[in-house]
Scaffold this active site. Structure first.
Site, short mmCIF file in Angstrom:
data_model
loop_
_atom_site.label_atom_id
_atom_site.label_comp_id
_atom_site.label_asym_id
_atom_site.label_seq_id
_atom_site.Cartn_x
_atom_site.Cartn_y
_atom_site.Cartn_z
N GLU A 5 -11.88 -8.22 9.31
CA GLU A 5 -12.71 -8.31 10.50
C GLU A 5 -12.79 -6.91 11.07
OE1 GLU A 5 -12.55 -9.47 14.99
OE2 GLU A 5 -12.13 -11.26 13.78
N CYS A 11 -13.55 -6.44 19.95
CA CYS A 11 -14.41 -6.45 18.76
C CYS A 11 -15.75 -7.09 19.06
CB CYS A 11 -13.72 -7.22 17.63
SG CYS A 11 -12.19 -6.47 17.04
#
Length: 477
Positions: A244, A278
């Site tokens: 990720e 993120c």
């Protein structure tokens, strides 16, 4: 000041011949933690020790592994306040936010402890004199390389899912949050069998050495550049890679929404954790009909945020993780201004100690402005005015990243167009954050690949084996 120790092969204090790294408080520059730097030889020994512990943990009954993970969650809960304070000291997150991250991590550990024992394989319909089935098995040795921006929640997700499915784990926390990783590893190790979890500390060179080892899975949450380097290393060893990585998540504001409410959503998405999330909002496409009122309200929200050290209960906007990162973010803002963007608020370097950066709103941005195209990872909200929802969708989809996107709209048809057409792992309608527990998505493009955090992460850490058994000689049992 925290003095971190490594855990290798069940032994605390092992290794550290590679020197020492010191982390400084981003609010005032004072040293807060020191950690050893693992050498490549120590990394190799840690992998070897993990291999030695893998077989016994793999054959431990799933219910027993789940009970151990519940005990580990209890141990983390017992040091939750210390974990939160270490997170704030090392990377600057406001304390209430840090506590929320710890609680989320504990909840994730418990989720996996509940889900893992009820997972199973499936039987297949073959010949009447044969038995066919498919069964999940642990992959073996997992290297987990985690970030600094939400260190406990992310680590608990990767470590919890890997451990409860029968893998042994080599845990490398970010060099910007080693004490947080150490405190978490101590709590987990207190409940786990010796050797099942190892802790290696150091900078990027330690992560690179770990990814180059012959492990079975490398799971990484962090920057796109690092993720790609890990994927290249794993291609040589044959390890499975879960990534990720970075994102530049868009926020689309339709013509029919309340611009003041939309500004509140944008402020949460762009400025929470000083933009160091993120899935933070990093580019905003607002319809021309509501653009002026939206920008005015967003500027007002940005200027109302109280900036200060994370340990102060009144702080809403803490410092960036360090001055190097702050200088990078400021450089991106300065470059955008040179290309014609207009700073409506923020955009300057504050006087005094620490790595603070104000909530910043820029207008007159274009879709091709580098600040809009690239990941900023700071409290910066660039606004692009569009003339239609279709134009906003087209711009939002045009990105090298594919992590998440948010759409604010009163039109159900526009909401359905958004989730169908946006090439991202997660689409949120009318809320920048939130979602039901257990949600999992596949990030795309430069944002990585593989499921994260939901029940599907348990599948990522297992390999499925097909088994066919016949009676001898083709006869009956």
């Amino acid at each position: 000041m925290y003095t971190v120790a490594q855990l290798i092969g069940g032994v605390w204090g092992a290794g550290g011949e590679g020197g020492e790294l010191v982390v400084h408080d981003p609010a005032n520059g004072s040293p807060v933690s020191s950690a050893p730097v693992a050498t490549a030889d120590e990394v190799g020994k840690a992998v070897e020790a993990a291999r030695g512990a893998a077989a016994e943990w793999a054959v431990t009954a799933p219910a027993e592994r789940a009970a151990v993970l519940h005990q580990a969650a209890d141990a983390v809960a017992a040091v939750a306040d210390e974990l939160a304070r270490a997170t704030t000291a090392e990377m600057g997150k406001p304390l209430a936010d840090a506590r929320g991250g710890v609680e989320a991590g504990i909840g994730t550990l418990r989720q996996y402890a509940e889900l893992a024992p009820v997972r199973g394989g499936r039987t297949l319909h073959g010949a009447h004199h044969a038995l066919d089935f498919m069964v999940p098995q642990p992959r073996g040795v997992v290297a987990a390389i985690t970030p600094w921006n939400d260190p406990v929640a992310v680590s608990c997700g990767l470590l919890g899912a890997a451990l409860v499915t029968g893998n042994v784990v080599l845990y490398k926390p970010s060099e910007r949050a080693p004490a947080t990783g150490w405190l978490l590893a101590r709590a987990l190790d207190s409940a786990l069998p010796a050797g099942v979890l190892s802790l290696l500390t150091g900078g990027p060179e330690v992560g690179a050495a770990l990814a180059a080892q012959t492990v079975d899975v490398v799971a990484h949450v962090g920057s796109t550049g690092t993720g790609r380097a890990i994927a290249a290393a794993a291609a040589r060893s044959g390890a499975k890679v879960l990534l990720e990585n970075g994102g530049s998540d868009p926020l689309i504001i339709d013509a029919d929404v309340d611009p003041v409410w939309a500004a509140g959503q944008a402020a949460i998405g762009a400025f929470a954790n000083a933009g160091q999330i993120c899935v933070a909002v990093e580019r905003i496409y607002v319809h021309r009909d509501v653009a002026e009122d939206f920008v005015d309200a967003l500027v007002e929200r940005a200027e109302a945020l109280r900036m200060g050290p994370g340990g102060d209960p009144a702080t809403e906007l803490g410092p960036l993780v360090d001055r190097r990162h702050r200088d990078h973010v400021h450089g991106q803002v300065t470059a955008a201004v040179a290309e014609g963007a207009r700073i409506r608020t923020g955009g300057g370097l504050p006087d005094g100690p620490g790595s603070f950066y104000p909530a910043t709103v820029l207008t007159d941005c274009r879709h091709d402005t580098p600040l809009v195209r690239e990941e900023t990872f700071g409290p910066v909200a660039p606004v692009v005015v569009v003339d239609s929802f279709s134009e906003a969708l087209r711009c939002a989809a045009d990105s090298p990243y594919g992590l998440a996107a948010t759409v604010l709209t009163g039109s159900m048809s526009h909401a359905h167009r958004a989730w169908r057409e946006l090439p991202v792992g997660t689409v949120k309608v009318n809320a920048v954050f939130g979602g039901a527990p257990g949600g999992a998505a596949h990030p795309r493009r430069g944002s990585g690949h593989g499921f994260g955090y939901g029940p599907e992460l348990l599948d990522e850490f297992t390999a499925t084996k097909a088994v066919h058994i016949e009676a001898p000689g083709g006869g009956h049992w």
